[in-house]
Design a protein around this motif. Structure first.
Motif, PDB file in Angstrom:
ATOM      1  N   ASP A  95      -0.937  -3.935   5.188  1.00 62.21           N
ATOM      2  CA  ASP A  95       0.312  -3.242   5.513  1.00 62.21           C
ATOM      3  C   ASP A  95       1.538  -3.953   4.961  1.00 62.21           C
ATOM      4  O   ASP A  95       2.546  -3.325   4.664  1.00 62.21           O
ATOM      5  CB  ASP A  95       0.472  -3.094   7.028  1.00 62.21           C
ATOM      6  N   VAL A  96       1.492  -5.276   4.853  1.00 60.07           N
ATOM      7  CA  VAL A  96       2.639  -6.010   4.313  1.00 60.07           C
ATOM      8  C   VAL A  96       2.547  -6.179   2.807  1.00 60.07           C
ATOM      9  O   VAL A  96       3.447  -6.729   2.197  1.00 60.07           O
ATOM     10  CB  VAL A  96       2.839  -7.386   4.994  1.00 60.07           C
ATOM     11  N   GLY A  97       1.457  -5.717   2.202  1.00 58.82           N
ATOM     12  CA  GLY A  97       1.341  -5.739   0.746  1.00 58.82           C
ATOM     13  C   GLY A  97       0.722  -7.006   0.184  1.00 58.82           C
ATOM     14  O   GLY A  97       0.818  -7.257  -1.005  1.00 58.82           O
ATOM     15  N   GLY A  98       0.110  -7.832   1.028  1.00 57.19           N
ATOM     16  CA  GLY A  98      -0.534  -9.043   0.540  1.00 57.19           C
ATOM     17  C   GLY A  98       0.227 -10.296   0.916  1.00 57.19           C
ATOM     18  O   GLY A  98       1.257 -10.250   1.585  1.00 57.19           O
ATOM     19  N   LEU A  99      -0.282 -11.428   0.470  1.00 51.85           N
ATOM     20  CA  LEU A  99       0.282 -12.726   0.844  1.00 51.85           C
ATOM     21  C   LEU A  99       1.648 -13.003   0.246  1.00 51.85           C
ATOM     22  O   LEU A  99       2.460 -13.709   0.843  1.00 51.85           O
ATOM     23  CB  LEU A  99      -0.665 -13.849   0.410  1.00 51.85           C
ATOM     24  N   SER A 123      14.307 -12.912   4.811  1.00 51.30           N
ATOM     25  CA  SER A 123      13.120 -12.462   4.085  1.00 51.30           C
ATOM     26  C   SER A 123      12.157 -13.623   3.935  1.00 51.30           C
ATOM     27  O   SER A 123      12.572 -14.774   3.785  1.00 51.30           O
ATOM     28  CB  SER A 123      13.497 -11.923   2.703  1.00 51.30           C
ATOM     29  N   VAL A 124      10.867 -13.301   3.969  1.00 52.28           N
ATOM     30  CA  VAL A 124       9.820 -14.314   3.934  1.00 52.28           C
ATOM     31  C   VAL A 124       8.549 -13.656   3.405  1.00 52.28           C
ATOM     32  O   VAL A 124       8.465 -12.424   3.364  1.00 52.28           O
ATOM     33  CB  VAL A 124       9.631 -14.902   5.367  1.00 52.28           C
ATOM     34  N   THR A 125       7.583 -14.448   2.988  1.00 52.29           N
ATOM     35  CA  THR A 125       6.274 -13.904   2.615  1.00 52.29           C
ATOM     36  C   THR A 125       5.256 -14.347   3.661  1.00 52.29           C
ATOM     37  O   THR A 125       5.481 -15.306   4.408  1.00 52.29           O
ATOM     38  CB  THR A 125       5.812 -14.406   1.232  1.00 52.29           C
ATOM     39  N   LEU A 126       4.141 -13.659   3.702  1.00 44.37           N
ATOM     40  CA  LEU A 126       3.072 -14.037   4.618  1.00 44.37           C
ATOM     41  C   LEU A 126       2.565 -15.439   4.292  1.00 44.37           C
ATOM     42  O   LEU A 126       2.261 -16.228   5.187  1.00 44.37           O
ATOM     43  CB  LEU A 126       1.927 -13.025   4.560  1.00 44.37           C
ATOM     44  N   ARG A 127       2.521 -15.791   3.034  1.00 44.55           N
ATOM     45  CA  ARG A 127       2.092 -17.141   2.650  1.00 44.55           C
ATOM     46  C   ARG A 127       3.022 -18.194   3.267  1.00 44.55           C
ATOM     47  O   ARG A 127       2.581 -19.238   3.737  1.00 44.55           O
ATOM     48  CB  ARG A 127       2.063 -17.282   1.131  1.00 44.55           C
TER      49      ARG A 127
END
Length: 194
Positions: A95-99, A123-127
């Motif tokens: 759902d978030v488009g990947g890491l 803003s941030v990434t899952l990684r």
């Protein structure tokens, strides 16, 4: 590999007898299809005269190869708090488009009239989240030198695939009917008192 020193090339080559990884990647856990996150706020600014804010947050994600954000989750609001601790929430990596796809988190002050006050975003990434916990500054619109407080993702726990799907419906979209009405009686389906 060519060798260089102070901008000048040296003659010769470098040979590698063996290559050893810097980190042992075999000990790293595999990426989970879903995660449970626990979030809290720190020193959230007051938007209401005479009281603290009633903060809630919204998580927006992009699909891969898309520039458009869509809402993935909306938290409950915490009444009169500058240090809220929200309920844990779950999201799926797809759902978030990947890491490495950007996730945007916005914090708002809930108002009874439905016209909520924007507090800030980041803003941030899952990684990045997986490397935490970190406190992120909530930046108000326009002036990025100020902060509306901090947003902390306290924990990010992987969920087994067995409980990762189906994804929960965000609280903002749950329907809670007060009663049910049978429109047409069918031999196949019948309502029985529970």
């Amino acid at each position: 590999f060519p060798l260089a020193r102070s901008g000048k090339a040296l003659s010769g080559t470098l040979s590698l007898d063996s290559v050893r990884p810097i980190a042992d990647l075999s000990s790293m856990p595999p990426i989970s299809p879903a995660y449970m996150l626990q979030a809290s706020g720190r020193k959230i600014i007051s938007m209401d005269p005479g009281s603290k804010s009633d903060p809630f947050f919204i998580v927006f994600g992009k699909r891969q190869n898309s520039s458009e954000y869509r809402m993935l989750y909306r938290s409950e609001f915490i009444k009169d708090s500058d240090a809220p601790k929200w309920h844990p929430f779950q999201f799926n990596v797809a759902d978030v488009g990947g890491l490495d796809t950007e996730i945007r988190i916005e914090a708002w002050d809930s108002d009874p009239d439905g016209v909520h006050d924007f507090l800030g975003r980041f803003s941030v990434t899952l990684r990045d989240i997986l490397g935490g916990p970190f406190i992120y500054a909530l930046k108000p619109k326009g002036d990025t030198s100020k902060s509306a407080g901090g947003f902390m993702i306290e924990s990010c726990s992987p969920l087994p695939a067995a409980i990762a799907f189906p994804r929960p419906i965000p609280a903002a979209f749950r329907l809670q009917p007060k009663s049910f009405k049978l429109l047409k009686k069918s031999a196949k389906f019948a309502l029985t008192p529970g």
